[in-house]
Design an enzyme around this catalytic site. Sequence first.
Site, PDB file in Angstrom:
ATOM      1  CE1 TYR A   1     128.968  92.827  78.867  1.00 54.25           C
ATOM      2  CE2 TYR A   1     128.903  93.845  76.780  1.00 54.25           C
ATOM      3  CZ  TYR A   1     129.408  92.892  77.651  1.00 54.25           C
ATOM      4  OH  TYR A   1     130.581  92.255  77.303  1.00 54.25           O
ATOM      5  NE  ARG A   2     121.593  98.893  84.075  1.00 55.00           N
ATOM      6  CZ  ARG A   2     121.903  98.281  85.380  1.00 55.00           C
ATOM      7  NH1 ARG A   2     121.584  97.025  85.490  1.00 55.00           N
ATOM      8  NH2 ARG A   2     122.677  99.118  86.134  1.00 55.00           N
TER       9      ARG A   2
ATOM     10  CD1 TRP B   1     130.637  96.263  78.635  1.00 59.76           C
ATOM     11  CD2 TRP B   1     131.411  98.040  78.139  1.00 59.76           C
ATOM     12  NE1 TRP B   1     130.782  96.229  77.349  1.00 59.76           N
ATOM     13  CE2 TRP B   1     131.281  97.440  77.056  1.00 59.76           C
ATOM     14  CE3 TRP B   1     132.056  99.404  78.218  1.00 59.76           C
ATOM     15  CZ2 TRP B   1     131.554  98.054  75.766  1.00 59.76           C
ATOM     16  CZ3 TRP B   1     132.405  99.757  77.107  1.00 59.76           C
ATOM     17  CH2 TRP B   1     132.075  99.375  75.796  1.00 59.76           C
TER      18      TRP B   1
ATOM     19  CG  ASN C   1     133.735  89.665  74.676  1.00 54.30           C
ATOM     20  OD1 ASN C   1     133.858  89.027  75.045  1.00 54.30           O
ATOM     21  ND2 ASN C   1     132.680  90.734  75.297  1.00 54.30           N
TER      22      ASN C   1
ATOM     23  CD  GLU D   1     131.411  86.217  74.520  1.00 49.72           C
ATOM     24  OE1 GLU D   1     131.792  86.646  73.349  1.00 49.72           O
ATOM     25  OE2 GLU D   1     131.608  86.390  75.437  1.00 49.72           O
TER      26      GLU D   1
ATOM     27  CG  ASP E   1     120.142  95.117  88.144  1.00 50.10           C
ATOM     28  OD1 ASP E   1     120.372  94.004  87.066  1.00 50.10           O
ATOM     29  OD2 ASP E   1     121.116  95.937  88.163  1.00 50.10           O
TER      30      ASP E   1
HETATM   31  C1  LIG Z   1     119.092  89.965  80.512  1.00 50.59           C
HETATM   32  C2  LIG Z   1     120.564  90.048  81.073  1.00 50.59           C
HETATM   33  C3  LIG Z   1     121.056  91.360  81.321  1.00 50.59           C
HETATM   34  C4  LIG Z   1     122.245  91.671  81.616  1.00 50.59           C
HETATM   35  N1  LIG Z   1     122.814  92.897  81.858  1.00 50.59           N
HETATM   36  C5  LIG Z   1     124.209  93.126  82.080  1.00 50.59           C
HETATM   37  C6  LIG Z   1     124.651  94.188  82.360  1.00 50.59           C
HETATM   38  O1  LIG Z   1     124.009  95.236  82.259  1.00 50.59           O
HETATM   39  N2  LIG Z   1     125.895  94.242  82.639  1.00 50.59           N
HETATM   40  C7  LIG Z   1     126.842  93.506  82.861  1.00 50.59           C
HETATM   41  O2  LIG Z   1     127.938  93.619  83.036  1.00 50.59           O
HETATM   42  N3  LIG Z   1     126.397  92.180  82.586  1.00 50.59           N
HETATM   43  C8  LIG Z   1     124.982  91.961  82.207  1.00 50.59           C
HETATM   44  N4  LIG Z   1     124.459  90.738  81.927  1.00 50.59           N
HETATM   45  C9  LIG Z   1     125.250  89.553  82.201  1.00 50.59           C
HETATM   46  C10 LIG Z   1     126.443  89.248  80.960  1.00 50.59           C
HETATM   47  O3  LIG Z   1     125.456  89.466  79.763  1.00 50.59           O
HETATM   48  C11 LIG Z   1     127.044  88.356  80.919  1.00 50.59           C
HETATM   49  O4  LIG Z   1     128.029  88.225  82.382  1.00 50.59           O
HETATM   50  C12 LIG Z   1     128.074  88.036  80.033  1.00 50.59           C
HETATM   51  O5  LIG Z   1     128.724  86.731  79.989  1.00 50.59           O
HETATM   52  C13 LIG Z   1     129.188  89.040  79.747  1.00 50.59           C
HETATM   53  O6  LIG Z   1     129.838  88.652  78.617  1.00 50.59           O
HETATM   54  P1  LIG Z   1     131.446  89.020  78.672  1.00 50.59           P
HETATM   55  O7  LIG Z   1     131.999  88.237  79.838  1.00 50.59           O
HETATM   56  O8  LIG Z   1     132.033  88.534  77.286  1.00 50.59           O
HETATM   57  O9  LIG Z   1     131.591  90.502  78.796  1.00 50.59           O
HETATM   58  C14 LIG Z   1     123.109  90.626  81.797  1.00 50.59           C
HETATM   59  C15 LIG Z   1     122.589  89.297  81.325  1.00 50.59           C
HETATM   60  C16 LIG Z   1     121.302  89.242  80.963  1.00 50.59           C
HETATM   61  C17 LIG Z   1     120.945  87.621  80.874  1.00 50.59           C
HETATM   62 MN   LIG Z   2     133.290  87.240  76.384  1.00 54.31          MN
END
Ligand SMILES: Cc1cc2nc3c(=O)[nH]c(=O)nc-3n(C[C@H](O)[C@H](O)[C@H](O)COP(=O)(O)O)c2cc1C
Ligand SMILES: [Mn+2]
Length: 500
Positions: free
Chosen positions: A174-175, A188, A170, A231, A280
């Site tokens: 995530y920040r 997360w 995966n 991804e 945020d």
């Molecule tokens: C700039 C940016 C920052 C993000 N920060 C976070 C974050 O801090 N935590 C989070 O859970 N998702 C964050 N997201 C959204 C996730 O990257 C997005 O939901 C992604 O699909 C998560 O992947 P996953 O479902 O494989 O875990 C962010 C997206 C962007 C574009």
């Molecule tokens: Mn995913």
Amino acid sequence: MGAPADLRAWIALLDREGELVRISAEVDPDLEITEINDRVVKSGGPALLFENVKGSRLPLLVNQFGTERRMALAFDAPSLDDVGRKLGDVLEMQPPEGLVEKVRGLQKLKSIADSRPKTVRSGAVHDVVLTGDDVDLDLLPIQRCWPGDPAPFITLPAVITHDPQTGARNVGMYRMQKVDKRTTLMHWQIHKDGRADYLFANGRLEVAVALGLDPVSAYSASAPLPKHVDEFMLAGFLKGSPVELVRAKTIAVDVPANAEIVLEGYVEQGDVAPEGPFGDHTGYYTGVEPFPVFHVTALTMRRDAIYPSIVVGKPPQEDAWLGKATERIFLPAIRMSVPELVDYDLPVAGAFHNCCIVSIRKRFPGHAQKVMHAIWGLGLLSLTKSVVVVDEGVDVHDYEEVFFRVGANVDPARDVMLTEGPLDHLDHAPTRQFYGGKIGIDATHKGLEEGTRDWPPEIEMSDEIRERVSSRWAEYGIALDVAARNGQMRQSSATPLVRR
Ligand SMILES: Cc1cc2nc3c(=O)[nH]c(=O)nc-3n(C[C@H](O)[C@H](O)[C@H](O)COP(=O)(O)O)c2cc1C
Ligand SMILES: [Mn+2]
């Protein structure tokens, strides 16, 4: 030409296209870059490469995705809809008939085969390898973005984990709040795949964080794919060439071979610490919550590595375009399960989870309600707080027109549905975190079939008169700015971002 192979190729492309400004003046990663970037983003300005960031030898790239043009350029596509069509073509593949279709089918199959990441023996990301006590996050020009942020945050990472049960990879964005030279937190959210990998881990979970990727790979980390889909496979498919991976130095995780920077390390069950507050993408500070602690075991870099960053905040910000890319790219995928859906729009001002406008080919009573429920049942779209449904033919990207339909076609006592369900982790409005109300507004036409009065016809001029006036226009001698005439009623702060 193809999509850029790595961050350097992307920067070179931006430069050639007049989409990049290099800044040699010394700037502070503490707040100052945010304010500079904010003014540039809001005026549709270029990507910024800060070459002299206070406290670090690494340059910082920001606003690489900040306009629709750059986002399409990243995919080497004329528009984001073309990127969506590429995915749609494969999803809707039919058994080929005749030689031409067979050849085309084979090309599609090849593009799927190419999407599988490829392992290579060595990569530039290992030019510099720092392990143990040599790991030092102070080397990186990490931004503190907003005055209320307690620390710097890594904002544009591709975080790589494996499902402890299936081994599936995966990648997510995530920040990461910096704690000290060798530690960050990992934000997360509860609905995310990365979080699920962590929860499945029995004790320790190895984690790699890639910074400074080719733009398609960086985008793909933000893409809302089903959990079992890698991804990096989407990235390879969209790029038309596989993502190249190399084995990390201190953990059993493969990392992009041409990344600028990689952090290797682990998180552990039960090892959490307070994260936030953070300015945020909701436009508010997200409060303090416990999140997993990420222990960095290695920091590897290319020679002269470039650090990538993004600033979120009150919309619109740069991340609007990552979201719009997802909106366009996933349209064909959504149509696979909601075929009556003609188009949809996630307004940037709605921070993506607050509002979804959909247009449908309406066939039966309650069809709009069916589609609302479909949206509330689809992946991360399920977190959508309000759904507005309009008829096919209504341009969902034209907010003035949508507003017109909502005003004209809705009887609030009949066409507004209130329900409840899961809400975005960051939504501060509901009384309880994660769960609360949802609203669906049916702005489609009704009529006798749905038990209402007869529905009146819409006003349209006849084609004959339109054509006559067009052909005679010069005769009348009325000077009109045509663009202004068409746009007059639509000019407002709600001007849609995506125009096709
Ligand atoms: C700039 C940016 C920052 C993000 N920060 C976070 C974050 O801090 N935590 C989070 O859970 N998702 C964050 N997201 C959204 C996730 O990257 C997005 O939901 C992604 O699909 C998560 O992947 P996953 O479902 O494989 O875990 C962010 C997206 C962007 C574009
Ligand atoms: Mn995913």
